[in-house]
Design an enzyme around this catalytic site. Structure first.
Site, short mmCIF file in Angstrom:
data_model
loop_
_atom_site.label_atom_id
_atom_site.label_comp_id
_atom_site.label_asym_id
_atom_site.label_seq_id
_atom_site.Cartn_x
_atom_site.Cartn_y
_atom_site.Cartn_z
N ASP A 46 0.84 -1.20 0.00
CA ASP A 46 0.00 0.00 0.00
C ASP A 46 0.88 1.26 0.00
O ASP A 46 0.52 2.28 -0.58
CB ASP A 46 -0.93 0.00 1.22
CG ASP A 46 -2.04 -1.04 1.09
OD1 ASP A 46 -2.41 -1.37 -0.06
OD2 ASP A 46 -2.54 -1.53 2.12
N GLY A 47 2.03 1.17 0.67
CA GLY A 47 2.95 2.30 0.71
C GLY A 47 3.46 2.65 -0.69
O GLY A 47 3.58 3.83 -1.05
N ASN A 121 -4.43 8.97 2.61
CA ASN A 121 -4.69 8.33 3.90
C ASN A 121 -5.08 9.31 5.00
O ASN A 121 -6.12 9.20 5.60
CB ASN A 121 -3.43 7.61 4.40
CG ASN A 121 -3.29 6.22 3.83
OD1 ASN A 121 -4.24 5.65 3.31
ND2 ASN A 121 -2.10 5.66 3.94
N GLU A 122 -4.15 10.24 5.28
CA GLU A 122 -4.35 11.10 6.44
C GLU A 122 -3.38 12.26 6.45
O GLU A 122 -2.39 12.27 5.71
CB GLU A 122 -4.17 10.31 7.75
CG GLU A 122 -2.76 10.08 8.25
CD GLU A 122 -1.99 9.02 7.51
OE1 GLU A 122 -0.99 9.38 6.87
OE2 GLU A 122 -2.36 7.85 7.52
N ARG A 147 -4.27 18.69 24.31
CA ARG A 147 -2.86 18.74 24.70
C ARG A 147 -2.30 17.34 24.56
O ARG A 147 -2.89 16.37 25.06
CB ARG A 147 -2.70 19.20 26.16
CG ARG A 147 -3.02 20.66 26.37
CD ARG A 147 -3.03 21.00 27.86
NE ARG A 147 -3.32 22.40 28.07
CZ ARG A 147 -4.55 22.93 28.06
NH1 ARG A 147 -5.60 22.15 27.86
NH2 ARG A 147 -4.72 24.22 28.27
P1 NAP Z 1 5.12 2.94 4.82
O1 NAP Z 1 6.28 2.10 5.17
O2 NAP Z 1 4.90 3.31 3.38
O3 NAP Z 1 3.78 2.28 5.38
C1 NAP Z 1 3.71 1.88 6.74
C2 NAP Z 1 2.69 0.75 6.83
O4 NAP Z 1 1.38 1.29 6.61
C3 NAP Z 1 2.93 -0.34 5.78
O5 NAP Z 1 2.75 -1.59 6.40
C4 NAP Z 1 1.83 -0.05 4.75
O6 NAP Z 1 1.41 -1.22 4.07
C5 NAP Z 1 0.72 0.45 5.65
N1 NAP Z 1 -0.33 1.22 4.97
C6 NAP Z 1 -0.20 2.31 4.16
N2 NAP Z 1 -1.42 2.75 3.78
C7 NAP Z 1 -2.33 1.89 4.33
C8 NAP Z 1 -3.74 1.82 4.30
N3 NAP Z 1 -4.49 2.71 3.65
N4 NAP Z 1 -4.34 0.82 5.01
C9 NAP Z 1 -3.62 -0.08 5.70
N5 NAP Z 1 -2.27 -0.06 5.78
C10 NAP Z 1 -1.64 0.93 5.10
O7 NAP Z 1 5.19 4.22 5.77
P2 NAP Z 1 5.35 5.79 5.58
O8 NAP Z 1 6.14 6.08 4.35
O9 NAP Z 1 5.83 6.32 6.86
O10 NAP Z 1 3.85 6.36 5.41
C11 NAP Z 1 2.88 5.89 4.54
C12 NAP Z 1 1.64 5.58 5.32
O11 NAP Z 1 1.96 4.61 6.30
C13 NAP Z 1 1.03 6.75 6.08
O12 NAP Z 1 0.01 7.36 5.33
C14 NAP Z 1 0.51 6.13 7.37
O13 NAP Z 1 -0.90 5.93 7.35
C15 NAP Z 1 1.16 4.77 7.44
N6 NAP Z 1 1.93 4.71 8.67
C16 NAP Z 1 1.40 4.04 9.71
C17 NAP Z 1 2.07 4.03 10.93
C18 NAP Z 1 1.46 3.30 12.06
O14 NAP Z 1 0.48 2.59 11.84
N7 NAP Z 1 1.98 3.48 13.26
C19 NAP Z 1 3.28 4.69 11.08
C20 NAP Z 1 3.81 5.35 9.98
C21 NAP Z 1 3.11 5.36 8.78
P3 NAP Z 1 2.34 -2.02 3.04
O15 NAP Z 1 3.25 -2.86 3.88
O16 NAP Z 1 1.35 -2.81 2.26
O17 NAP Z 1 3.08 -1.00 2.22
#
Ligand code: NAP
Length: 260
Positions: A46-47, A121-122, A147
């Site tokens: 998804d990323g 996403n957000e 806060r």
């Molecule tokens: P990233 O490595 O591209 O993604 C982090 C994880 O989020 C990966 O496992 C990815 O899935 C998953 N993901 C992304 N979009 C998703 C969706 N719509 N539904 C379910 N899982 C999803 O990380 P990044 O470059 O920092 O940021 C990209 C996105 O990752 C952000 O938009 C954020 O939502 C998410 N993220 C989540 C967290 C958390 O949950 N704590 C932390 C940082 C970022 P794949 O393995 O399939 O790529």
């Protein structure tokens, strides 16, 4: 859709798949056209899909996206690396159903408007250096003072991403709402904020204000920017949308079940 390009996660495995898929599609009368593709095929997760959307941002009306996941099913990806024969058959013989998914628009202000950003996403405001104060207004009505570390505003598509880790609800496919979630809020006798996710209608506007966002960062999908001089951020659903090319229907609950 015969003109395609392929975006990969960049690892050796997905690059090898890229060559294999490209060769096969060219043999099926597709044309590899990285400059003006009609179909963007992503290989990764998804990323990777998110990054491909942002790279095609200026051409979102002209391209559709289809994803091949190299791990589990994913929310944006319809095929896995084990379904390649089905993928070739589908893209070469079927008409894609186009699903439009709205983007979220994020606007920053310092008295006057500063910048627009767009997210699938957000968006998150996060301050890991010190407690962040945020006044929250919904549709221009004061709601609360928060806060804590920060706040996340997610779309339906993003409800399974960061929002889920922050304790937000997962919005079923078709529920195009905005969701506001706290990121480690402080809740005790002196300070209190809602403490639970708030879901608002899709034409609502969430405004986050602070006299000091200087140590916070504004994250939108995988991207981020500093918040120097920013005094307010507004989030709303916008008219821009992404076009997903679906050649088969995958029930939403099936995607959800593959997540955990
Ligand atoms: P990233 O490595 O591209 O993604 C982090 C994880 O989020 C990966 O496992 C990815 O899935 C998953 N993901 C992304 N979009 C998703 C969706 N719509 N539904 C379910 N899982 C999803 O990380 P990044 O470059 O920092 O940021 C990209 C996105 O990752 C952000 O938009 C954020 O939502 C998410 N993220 C989540 C967290 C958390 O949950 N704590 C932390 C940082 C970022 P794949 O393995 O399939 O790529």
């Amino acid at each position: 859709m015969r003109r395609f390009t392929i975006e990969t996660r960049g690892d050796d495995y997905s690059r090898r798949l890229q060559e294999e898929i490209s060769d096969r599609l060219c043999g099926l009368d597709f044309v590899c056209d990285p400059d003006s593709p009609e179909l963007v095929i992503t290989i990764g997760g998804d990323g990777t899909f998110l990054r491909a959307i942002h790279r095609q941002f200026s051409r979102l009306n002209e391209v559709a996206f289809v994803g091949i996941h190299t791990g589990t099913l994913g929310f944006f990806t319809d095929y896995s690396k084990d379904d390649l024969e089905e993928f070739y058959r589908d893209v070469s013989t079927k008409e894609a159903q186009i699903q439009k998914v709205p983007l979220m628009k994020i606007t920053t202000y310092n008295g006057t408007k500063l910048n627009d950003y767009f997210a699938v996403n957000e968006m998150r405001v996060e301050n890991v250096k010190q407690t962040q104060l945020i006044d929250v207004r919904i549709d221009n009505e004061f709601f609360e003072t928060f806060r804590g570390t920060g706040m996340c505003v997610s779309s339906q598509a993003g409800s399974t991403a960061y929002n889920r880790s922050a304790g937000g609800a997962i919005l079923h496919e078709g529920l195009d709402f905005l969701q506001l979630t706290e990121i480690t809020g402080i809740h005790h006798q002196a300070y209190r904020s809602l403490g639970s996710p708030l879901i608002i209608k899709k034409d609502g506007v969430i405004r986050l204000e602070s006299h000091d966002f200087e140590k916070a960062i504004l994250c939108y999908d995988h991207l981020y920017t500093e918040m120097i001089g920013v005094k307010a951020i507004e989030c709303r659903a916008c008219t821009k949308s992404i076009r997903f090319a679906h050649y088969k229907k995958i029930p939403y609950l099936q995607r959800l079940k593959s997540l955990f």
